[in-house]
Design an enzyme around this catalytic site. Structure first.
Site, mmCIF file in Angstrom:
data_model
loop_
_atom_site.group_PDB
_atom_site.id
_atom_site.type_symbol
_atom_site.label_atom_id
_atom_site.label_comp_id
_atom_site.label_asym_id
_atom_site.label_seq_id
_atom_site.Cartn_x
_atom_site.Cartn_y
_atom_site.Cartn_z
ATOM 1 N N GLU A 15 -36.227 80.750 3.875
ATOM 2 C CA GLU A 15 -35.669 81.267 5.112
ATOM 3 C C GLU A 15 -36.082 80.400 6.294
ATOM 4 O OE1 GLU A 15 -35.891 86.006 4.213
ATOM 5 O OE2 GLU A 15 -37.635 84.740 3.960
ATOM 6 N N CYS A 61 -37.823 77.961 13.433
ATOM 7 C CA CYS A 61 -39.035 78.163 12.643
ATOM 8 C C CYS A 61 -38.697 77.763 11.214
ATOM 9 C CB CYS A 61 -39.444 79.627 12.741
ATOM 10 S SG CYS A 61 -40.850 80.056 11.682
ATOM 11 N N CYS A 63 -45.795 80.842 -1.021
ATOM 12 C CA CYS A 63 -47.040 80.270 -0.507
ATOM 13 C C CYS A 63 -48.167 80.663 -1.444
ATOM 14 C CB CYS A 63 -47.331 80.797 0.905
ATOM 15 S SG CYS A 63 -48.855 80.118 1.623
ATOM 16 N N CYS A 66 -52.642 85.404 1.609
ATOM 17 C CA CYS A 66 -53.194 86.227 2.686
ATOM 18 C C CYS A 66 -52.737 87.684 2.516
ATOM 19 C CB CYS A 66 -52.769 85.687 4.045
ATOM 20 S SG CYS A 66 -53.355 84.004 4.329
ATOM 21 N N CYS A 124 -49.616 89.197 4.622
ATOM 22 C CA CYS A 124 -48.394 88.392 4.771
ATOM 23 C C CYS A 124 -47.471 88.548 3.569
ATOM 24 C CB CYS A 124 -48.807 86.929 4.940
ATOM 25 S SG CYS A 124 -47.428 85.756 4.861
ATOM 26 N N GLY A 168 -44.799 79.337 3.647
ATOM 27 C CA GLY A 168 -45.586 78.224 3.146
ATOM 28 C C GLY A 168 -46.682 77.747 4.072
ATOM 29 N N GLU A 169 -47.597 76.962 3.508
ATOM 30 C CA GLU A 169 -48.711 76.391 4.250
ATOM 31 C C GLU A 169 -48.443 74.892 4.417
ATOM 32 O OE1 GLU A 169 -51.369 76.987 6.078
ATOM 33 O OE2 GLU A 169 -51.765 74.834 6.013
ATOM 34 N N SER A 182 -48.453 75.008 12.057
ATOM 35 C CA SER A 182 -49.375 76.142 11.978
ATOM 36 C C SER A 182 -50.034 76.166 10.609
ATOM 37 C CB SER A 182 -48.593 77.442 12.209
ATOM 38 O OG SER A 182 -49.451 78.560 12.062
ATOM 39 N N SER A 218 -54.329 79.595 12.278
ATOM 40 C CA SER A 218 -54.310 81.043 12.074
ATOM 41 C C SER A 218 -55.718 81.515 11.767
ATOM 42 C CB SER A 218 -53.371 81.394 10.916
ATOM 43 O OG SER A 218 -52.058 81.012 11.250
ATOM 44 N N LEU A 219 -56.300 82.228 12.710
ATOM 45 C CA LEU A 219 -57.715 82.600 12.596
ATOM 46 C C LEU A 219 -57.862 84.009 12.014
ATOM 47 C CD1 LEU A 219 -60.425 81.346 13.203
ATOM 48 C CD2 LEU A 219 -60.279 82.194 15.539
ATOM 49 N N HIS A 220 -57.406 85.001 12.744
ATOM 50 C CA HIS A 220 -57.273 86.387 12.267
ATOM 51 C C HIS A 220 -58.572 87.143 12.005
ATOM 52 C CE1 HIS A 220 -53.311 84.956 12.172
ATOM 53 N NE2 HIS A 220 -53.194 84.679 10.907
ATOM 54 N N ASN A 258 -46.981 92.678 11.892
ATOM 55 C CA ASN A 258 -45.657 93.188 11.540
ATOM 56 C C ASN A 258 -45.697 93.789 10.141
ATOM 57 O OD1 ASN A 258 -44.206 92.246 13.923
ATOM 58 N ND2 ASN A 258 -44.575 90.184 13.122
ATOM 59 N N CYS A 283 -42.901 87.146 12.124
ATOM 60 C CA CYS A 283 -44.053 86.493 11.511
ATOM 61 C C CYS A 283 -44.551 87.274 10.309
ATOM 62 C CB CYS A 283 -45.202 86.386 12.513
ATOM 63 S SG CYS A 283 -44.804 85.464 13.973
HETATM 64 N N1 SAH Z 1 -49.035 79.280 6.561
HETATM 65 C C1 SAH Z 1 -49.097 78.982 7.944
HETATM 66 C C2 SAH Z 1 -47.772 79.094 8.659
HETATM 67 C C3 SAH Z 1 -46.876 80.268 8.302
HETATM 68 S S1 SAH Z 1 -47.358 81.863 8.765
HETATM 69 C C4 SAH Z 1 -50.129 79.872 8.618
HETATM 70 O O1 SAH Z 1 -50.590 80.794 7.990
HETATM 71 O O2 SAH Z 1 -50.474 79.566 9.749
HETATM 72 C C5 SAH Z 1 -47.026 81.997 10.520
HETATM 73 C C6 SAH Z 1 -47.953 82.986 11.224
HETATM 74 O O3 SAH Z 1 -47.626 84.364 10.933
HETATM 75 C C7 SAH Z 1 -49.407 82.818 10.831
HETATM 76 O O4 SAH Z 1 -50.221 82.818 11.971
HETATM 77 C C8 SAH Z 1 -49.639 84.038 9.990
HETATM 78 O O5 SAH Z 1 -50.974 84.361 9.877
HETATM 79 C C9 SAH Z 1 -48.819 85.070 10.696
HETATM 80 N N2 SAH Z 1 -48.552 86.283 9.908
HETATM 81 C C10 SAH Z 1 -48.550 86.413 8.566
HETATM 82 N N3 SAH Z 1 -48.256 87.687 8.220
HETATM 83 C C11 SAH Z 1 -48.061 88.373 9.369
HETATM 84 C C12 SAH Z 1 -47.683 89.726 9.674
HETATM 85 N N4 SAH Z 1 -47.434 90.604 8.716
HETATM 86 N N5 SAH Z 1 -47.563 90.073 10.966
HETATM 87 C C13 SAH Z 1 -47.753 89.162 11.958
HETATM 88 N N6 SAH Z 1 -48.091 87.878 11.735
HETATM 89 C C14 SAH Z 1 -48.245 87.470 10.454
HETATM 90 FE FE1 SF4 Z 2 -49.285 81.535 3.413
HETATM 91 FE FE2 SF4 Z 2 -49.511 81.535 6.102
HETATM 92 FE FE3 SF4 Z 2 -48.663 83.733 4.771
HETATM 93 FE FE4 SF4 Z 2 -51.208 82.982 4.579
HETATM 94 S S1 SF4 Z 2 -50.153 83.660 6.453
HETATM 95 S S2 SF4 Z 2 -49.894 83.610 2.860
HETATM 96 S S3 SF4 Z 2 -51.016 80.769 4.603
HETATM 97 S S4 SF4 Z 2 -47.621 81.772 4.879
#
Ligand code: SAH
Ligand code: SF4
Length: 340
Positions: A87, A100, A107, A111, A114, A154-155, A186, A209-211, A285, A328
């Site tokens: 997508e 985007c 991926c 995480c 996600c 993807g990463e 990212s 992406s720290l979180h 989300n 996201c």
């Molecule tokens: N893999 C890379 C880029 C894709 S994800 C990364 O992780 O940075 C893009 C962003 O969306 C990242 O910051 C990710 O942590 C965030 N993300 C993933 N799941 C999410 C969710 N359910 N709600 C909001 N942001 C989310």
């Molecule tokens: Fe992959 Fe980024 Fe989603 Fe983590 S947040 S599973 S690295 S796409």
């Protein structure tokens, strides 16, 4: 699609063509976004035929489905030549028209919050499949694209070569003409990739992406943290900042009751010390099958306020396309649903 200037020069040489042909082909492919060899009439007919006979085609991703939101956000489902789907999301916002892009099918980082992480990695995308998404979206909307973010499925730093090659093709020299500072990568935080980028992608925007800022929590949310814990990540970011001199954006998905407490705010301030940063809070989300709760506007605001009060440069990312799982972390959710 995905050949760079040097490769097109070689191809043209093989066909006995003068060097200026390579510049023409690059111009049609990336600047004008021509979708078909037949639509390059200035190429000699015998050359077009020879390329076709050898199996060459422009090779843009094929649009399989599209969803559109009231705010103009569009989610595209693209099929690759092997039938795998990914997508891409088009996000208009004021003068900015952002695409985007995905860098992998699925991926492998897993995480917990996600959707893309839930199905595992299927395969890496090629450079052509990455830059092709931008060109295919541009054709579909008929407007110039001003920004690209590698924040889809993807990463990107786990598919380093293809991502960097694609980003170069989006750029100004022999490419689509998008300014480097409008191209964003990212990452979930792979120190070796971050350090490589310090050399290869100096002008691009880096988002990490720290979180979570406690290893015990980040281990649970992002399994990659077990391999590269926070101290290693911070060291790589610090070195990146010192070498490149550009502000780093830290993305922080806010999950109420999980990572938005007082000690999290204090930890964030510590983590960012010594670097110029932009902290971007993302309301979590919803993802099918994941048992977290989305934050209310008041919860997000409380956390933002607490951080801003310390002097941190902090903003909140407005969710786009949530109603059709385009926001996201929601990409691939529909495709995975379909398979269950
Ligand atoms: N893999 C890379 C880029 C894709 S994800 C990364 O992780 O940075 C893009 C962003 O969306 C990242 O910051 C990710 O942590 C965030 N993300 C993933 N799941 C999410 C969710 N359910 N709600 C909001 N942001 C989310
Ligand atoms: Fe992959 Fe980024 Fe989603 Fe983590 S947040 S599973 S690295 S796409």
């Amino acid at each position: 699609m995905g050949l760079n200037y040097e490769e097109v020069v070689r191809l043209m040489e093989e066909h006995g063509q003068p060097p200026y042909r390579a510049r023409q082909v690059m111009d049609w492919l990336y600047r004008r976004g021509v979708a078909d060899l037949a639509a390059m009439p200035a190429l000699p007919q015998n050359l077009r035929q020879a390329l076709k006979d050898e199996g060459y085609e422009v090779g843009l991703p094929r649009e399989k489905a599209r969803r559109e939101g009231a705010d103009g956000t569009k989610k595209f489902l693209f099929a690759m030549v092997d039938g795998e789907t990914i997508e891409s999301v088009y996000i208009p916002e004021g003068p900015r028209r952002t695409v985007c892009v995905s860098t992998q099918v699925g991926c492998g980082m897993g995480c917990a919050f996600c959707a893309t992480g839930q199905g595992g990695l299927v395969r890496n995308l090629t450079a052509g499949e990455i830059v092709g998404q931008v060109l295919a979206v541009r054709r579909a909307v008929g407007l110039r694209i001003t920004n690209v973010v590698a924040m889809g499925q993807g990463e990107p730093l786990a598919n380093y070569e293809a991502t960097v090659k694609a980003f170069r093709l989006m750029g100004v020299e022999h490419g689509m003409g998008i300014a480097a500072r409008h191209l964003t990568i990212s990452t979930c935080g792979l120190p070796p990739g971050i350090l490589r980028l310090a050399a290869d992608g100096r002008q691009w925007q880096l988002t990490v992406s720290l979180h979570a800022v406690r290893d015990e929590l980040r281990d649970r949310l992002m399994p990659i943290n077990r391999r590269y814990p926070l101290a290693a990540l911070r060291e790589a970011c610090l070195e990146y900042f010192l070498r490149v001199g550009r502000r780093i954006t830290f993305a922080y998905v806010v999950i109420p009751g999980v990572n938005d407490g007082e000690r999290d705010a204090a930890g964030l301030v510590d983590f960012c010390r010594g670097m110029k940063v932009h902290l971007n809070l993302i309301p979590w989300n919803p993802v099918p099958g994941v048992a977290f709760r989305a934050p209310s506007a008041a919860e997000i605001e409380r956390f933002r306020h607490r951080l801003a009060a310390t002097g941190l440069n902090v903003t909140v990312r407005r969710p786009r396309g949530v109603e059709f799982l385009a926001a996201c972390g929601q990409l691939r959710a529909e495709e995975l649903e379909g398979r269950r």
